[in-house]
Design a protein around this motif. Sequence first.
Motif, PDB file in Angstrom:
ATOM      1  N   SER A 142      33.191  40.817  54.495  1.00  0.00           N
ATOM      2  CA  SER A 142      32.767  42.178  54.844  1.00  0.00           C
ATOM      3  C   SER A 142      33.846  43.220  54.588  1.00  0.00           C
ATOM      4  O   SER A 142      33.598  44.417  54.713  1.00  0.00           O
ATOM      5  CB  SER A 142      32.363  42.231  56.321  1.00  0.00           C
ATOM      6  N   TYR A 143      35.083  42.781  54.243  1.00  0.00           N
ATOM      7  CA  TYR A 143      36.170  43.729  54.005  1.00  0.00           C
ATOM      8  C   TYR A 143      35.988  44.410  52.652  1.00  0.00           C
ATOM      9  O   TYR A 143      35.502  43.805  51.704  1.00  0.00           O
ATOM     10  CB  TYR A 143      37.523  43.025  54.039  1.00  0.00           C
ATOM     11  N   PRO A 144      36.383  45.675  52.527  1.00  0.00           N
ATOM     12  CA  PRO A 144      36.258  46.387  51.251  1.00  0.00           C
ATOM     13  C   PRO A 144      37.401  46.045  50.299  1.00  0.00           C
ATOM     14  O   PRO A 144      38.487  45.637  50.719  1.00  0.00           O
ATOM     15  CB  PRO A 144      36.325  47.852  51.671  1.00  0.00           C
ATOM     16  N   THR A 145      37.156  46.254  49.034  1.00  0.00           N
ATOM     17  CA  THR A 145      38.174  46.042  48.006  1.00  0.00           C
ATOM     18  C   THR A 145      37.858  46.931  46.821  1.00  0.00           C
ATOM     19  O   THR A 145      36.749  47.448  46.685  1.00  0.00           O
ATOM     20  CB  THR A 145      38.205  44.568  47.571  1.00  0.00           C
ATOM     21  N   LEU A 146      38.869  47.133  45.984  1.00  0.00           N
ATOM     22  CA  LEU A 146      38.604  47.810  44.707  1.00  0.00           C
ATOM     23  C   LEU A 146      37.668  46.941  43.879  1.00  0.00           C
ATOM     24  O   LEU A 146      37.782  45.707  43.886  1.00  0.00           O
ATOM     25  CB  LEU A 146      39.921  48.014  43.950  1.00  0.00           C
ATOM     26  N   LYS A 147      36.770  47.570  43.177  1.00  0.00           N
ATOM     27  CA  LYS A 147      35.847  46.785  42.365  1.00  0.00           C
ATOM     28  C   LYS A 147      36.517  46.358  41.068  1.00  0.00           C
ATOM     29  O   LYS A 147      37.493  46.950  40.619  1.00  0.00           O
ATOM     30  CB  LYS A 147      34.578  47.588  42.076  1.00  0.00           C
ATOM     31  N   LEU A 148      35.991  45.292  40.517  1.00  0.00           N
ATOM     32  CA  LEU A 148      36.403  44.762  39.212  1.00  0.00           C
ATOM     33  C   LEU A 148      37.869  44.313  39.201  1.00  0.00           C
ATOM     34  O   LEU A 148      38.618  44.560  38.248  1.00  0.00           O
ATOM     35  CB  LEU A 148      36.187  45.807  38.112  1.00  0.00           C
ATOM     36  N   ILE A 149      38.345  43.623  40.288  1.00  0.00           N
ATOM     37  CA  ILE A 149      39.710  43.101  40.288  1.00  0.00           C
ATOM     38  C   ILE A 149      39.729  41.588  40.090  1.00  0.00           C
ATOM     39  O   ILE A 149      40.800  41.015  39.864  1.00  0.00           O
ATOM     40  CB  ILE A 149      40.449  43.467  41.591  1.00  0.00           C
ATOM     41  N   LEU A 150      38.531  40.908  40.164  1.00  0.00           N
ATOM     42  CA  LEU A 150      38.498  39.453  40.013  1.00  0.00           C
ATOM     43  C   LEU A 150      37.933  39.028  38.660  1.00  0.00           C
ATOM     44  O   LEU A 150      38.402  38.068  38.043  1.00  0.00           O
ATOM     45  CB  LEU A 150      37.675  38.813  41.137  1.00  0.00           C
ATOM     46  N   GLN A 151      36.906  39.733  38.202  1.00  0.00           N
ATOM     47  CA  GLN A 151      36.209  39.336  36.975  1.00  0.00           C
ATOM     48  C   GLN A 151      37.114  39.251  35.751  1.00  0.00           C
ATOM     49  O   GLN A 151      37.009  38.304  34.973  1.00  0.00           O
ATOM     50  CB  GLN A 151      35.052  40.302  36.717  1.00  0.00           C
ATOM     51  N   PRO A 152      38.107  40.167  35.539  1.00  0.00           N
ATOM     52  CA  PRO A 152      38.941  40.046  34.344  1.00  0.00           C
ATOM     53  C   PRO A 152      39.742  38.748  34.308  1.00  0.00           C
ATOM     54  O   PRO A 152      39.984  38.206  33.226  1.00  0.00           O
ATOM     55  CB  PRO A 152      39.862  41.266  34.439  1.00  0.00           C
ATOM     56  N   PHE A 153      40.122  38.187  35.469  1.00  0.00           N
ATOM     57  CA  PHE A 153      40.913  36.954  35.487  1.00  0.00           C
ATOM     58  C   PHE A 153      40.040  35.734  35.224  1.00  0.00           C
ATOM     59  O   PHE A 153      40.475  34.771  34.598  1.00  0.00           O
ATOM     60  CB  PHE A 153      41.654  36.839  36.825  1.00  0.00           C
ATOM     61  N   VAL A 154      38.787  35.783  35.763  1.00  0.00           N
ATOM     62  CA  VAL A 154      37.840  34.709  35.427  1.00  0.00           C
ATOM     63  C   VAL A 154      37.530  34.754  33.940  1.00  0.00           C
ATOM     64  O   VAL A 154      37.453  33.716  33.255  1.00  0.00           O
ATOM     65  CB  VAL A 154      36.564  34.839  36.277  1.00  0.00           C
ATOM     66  N   GLU A 155      37.370  35.973  33.428  1.00  0.00           N
ATOM     67  CA  GLU A 155      37.126  36.127  31.994  1.00  0.00           C
ATOM     68  C   GLU A 155      38.304  35.588  31.182  1.00  0.00           C
ATOM     69  O   GLU A 155      38.128  34.895  30.166  1.00  0.00           O
ATOM     70  CB  GLU A 155      36.915  37.607  31.669  1.00  0.00           C
ATOM     71  N   ASN A 156      39.534  35.878  31.618  1.00  0.00           N
ATOM     72  CA  ASN A 156      40.710  35.385  30.914  1.00  0.00           C
ATOM     73  C   ASN A 156      40.784  33.867  30.929  1.00  0.00           C
ATOM     74  O   ASN A 156      41.151  33.237  29.931  1.00  0.00           O
ATOM     75  CB  ASN A 156      41.972  35.986  31.562  1.00  0.00           C
ATOM     76  N   ALA A 157      40.377  33.252  32.093  1.00  0.00           N
ATOM     77  CA  ALA A 157      40.394  31.793  32.185  1.00  0.00           C
ATOM     78  C   ALA A 157      39.395  31.173  31.209  1.00  0.00           C
ATOM     79  O   ALA A 157      39.640  30.114  30.626  1.00  0.00           O
ATOM     80  CB  ALA A 157      40.085  31.365  33.620  1.00  0.00           C
ATOM     81  N   ILE A 158      38.226  31.879  31.029  1.00  0.00           N
ATOM     82  CA  ILE A 158      37.207  31.333  30.124  1.00  0.00           C
ATOM     83  C   ILE A 158      37.612  31.525  28.672  1.00  0.00           C
ATOM     84  O   ILE A 158      37.560  30.593  27.858  1.00  0.00           O
ATOM     85  CB  ILE A 158      35.848  31.998  30.408  1.00  0.00           C
ATOM     86  N   LEU A 159      38.034  32.750  28.323  1.00  0.00           N
ATOM     87  CA  LEU A 159      38.328  33.047  26.937  1.00  0.00           C
ATOM     88  C   LEU A 159      39.573  32.326  26.427  1.00  0.00           C
ATOM     89  O   LEU A 159      39.599  31.835  25.302  1.00  0.00           O
ATOM     90  CB  LEU A 159      38.480  34.555  26.739  1.00  0.00           C
ATOM     91  N   HIS A 160      40.626  32.279  27.266  1.00  0.00           N
ATOM     92  CA  HIS A 160      41.897  31.714  26.819  1.00  0.00           C
ATOM     93  C   HIS A 160      42.124  30.292  27.323  1.00  0.00           C
ATOM     94  O   HIS A 160      43.098  29.668  26.939  1.00  0.00           O
ATOM     95  CB  HIS A 160      43.066  32.594  27.278  1.00  0.00           C
ATOM     96  N   GLY A 161      41.231  29.814  28.177  1.00  0.00           N
ATOM     97  CA  GLY A 161      41.380  28.460  28.678  1.00  0.00           C
ATOM     98  C   GLY A 161      40.284  27.545  28.185  1.00  0.00           C
ATOM     99  O   GLY A 161      40.517  26.614  27.418  1.00  0.00           O
TER     100      GLY A 161
END
Length: 601
Positions: free
Chosen positions: A484-503
């Motif tokens: 329920s805590y707030p966060t800046l949006k779009l701070i997790l997806q780029p790292f998952v994307e990096n793991a997929i593309l480069h891993g």
Amino acid sequence: MNRINNIKLRNKLLICYGSLMIFAVSLVGLLTYHKIQTYIYNQSSKSYSQTLNQVVMNIDYKMNTHQELLHAYITNPRFVAALNTRYSSPADYSYQYLDNLRSIFELESRYPAVKNIIIYKNNMTIPDIGTFPDKPSVSDAEHTIIDMSYATGQAWYDKYFADLDEDNLASLIALSNATMWTVDDSRSLISILKPIMYNHDQLVGIVEMQLKTRDIFENQMFSEHSPGELFYIMSDEGQTQFLSHPEQKPSASLASILQPEAADAGGWLTKHDRKLVLYQTNASSGWRYVLEVPMNALMLSAQSMRQFTILILLVCIAISILLTLAISSVLTRRISLLAKHMESQEDLALELGPSVDGRDEIGLLIRNYNRMIKRIRELIEQLRTSQQLQKESEIKSLQAQINPHFLYNTLATINWMAADRESGKIIKMVNNLATFYRLSLNSGKPHLRISEEIRHVQAYVGIQKVRLEDKISFDLDVEDRILSYPTLKLILQPFVENAILHGAEQKEGATRIVLKGYLSAEASCIVFEVEDDGVGMTLPAHHQYVSHGGYGIHNVHEKIQLQYGHAYGVRLYSELGKGTRVVIRIPVLDEHANNRTIRHT
């Protein structure tokens, strides 16, 4: 110099004022004590000199008194004639003895100090009276009249009578007026010697009055003085005639006392044993009376004065230190307050300093400091407003860079599937893409809940699984309490994307990707970890923050630090051939922060 500069101002003032005050008090105390000591020394010397003078007067009085007793007999014509008459029968002598000569021996019973009276005669017609041993000075016989031959064996005879010229009237007169004293070898008796002259030109005999030394020299004369004091008498030839303490030895240089040109009285301080030596000379006999006093006895009253002076010095020094503490505290109190206040400004609280009412340099310094703080506050507020506007502009610019990057990758995937005519996968991907962009746009708000950010990542992974199928596996391990805590949006997806593309895409076989989310141990921040077992990479040892891990990843790191500060951001850990782990830290924010703009300074 550096050591002095490192000392606090209060301590510097304390040292300076304390040293000055202690020096001044000590100097005054030492000078005062020196003056008092000199005064006591002079007074004690004068007192002992008066004591010696009194002792000399007492001795001379006693000796002169007994000498006058003899003088009354030896100047009596009948007594002298009886001693000079040539007797033809014992009856004639007996009459003269009983009528004239016997009376002198009455002095032995009338005066306690008189031990013996001995008459040495030149008249062979007068028989010897009494038993006289070899040393007449220790004779116990009473009424002693003996031949002159016994006197010639005595030391005093050689000194006074051996060279007597009876034809020289002047020498006979000088001898009759001379004072002749002598002390026996045991120093228990002191004798007065007087010549008996007939018609002032004929020596008919010598009378010796033996006096008890203790009655003449002692008799409580020194009872009130220190045992360390020594009184003694020397003849004009330097022989010690009497010692008040026979077990002690004189310390004075006797040669200086016996010099012919020496004064009749005087004194000095010995160097080797620190004793005051006082002496006086008897004008008649030539005897020297000497008194030696140790300095510790002489300065006995000075010792108590020294203790009192030391006590006063210690009290004055203590008071000086207290006054110095008070003065230094008063002088440095405002500076200390200002210094403590300035130390507290390390966190940029920029609070005003203590208010002062003084018009001195310290007051002026504090007032100028407060004016400077006010001006800094104004400048910081202006800078904060400018920076906030700049941050908002940069965040929007970064967001605009991140979204096209996502769209480019996704459309490329849809294009591949369309070419393969996989309509089912396209439908699933389009739904995930709709969810992805709905959450990405978030009605223009920069924040969303962590649960929505996780849903955003799941939508992205769903899109990628359609394309890569079994080449990736995605595990989610996020604590429910942070959803329920707030966060800046779009701070997790780029790292998952990096793991997929480069891993995953560059690795043979399946790649496992794990997303974790939890509160830190101190509950001060929220931590996300994105970990994969892909091909990994080689990172510089000195640069673990993401600055080269992809365009989108770098933008995420910059976006977090712009929003929350340098204490937060992204840290990347990777090893070639073993995989990559990314750690993202964001602060714990109010649950309602997603409905407003969050600012961090």
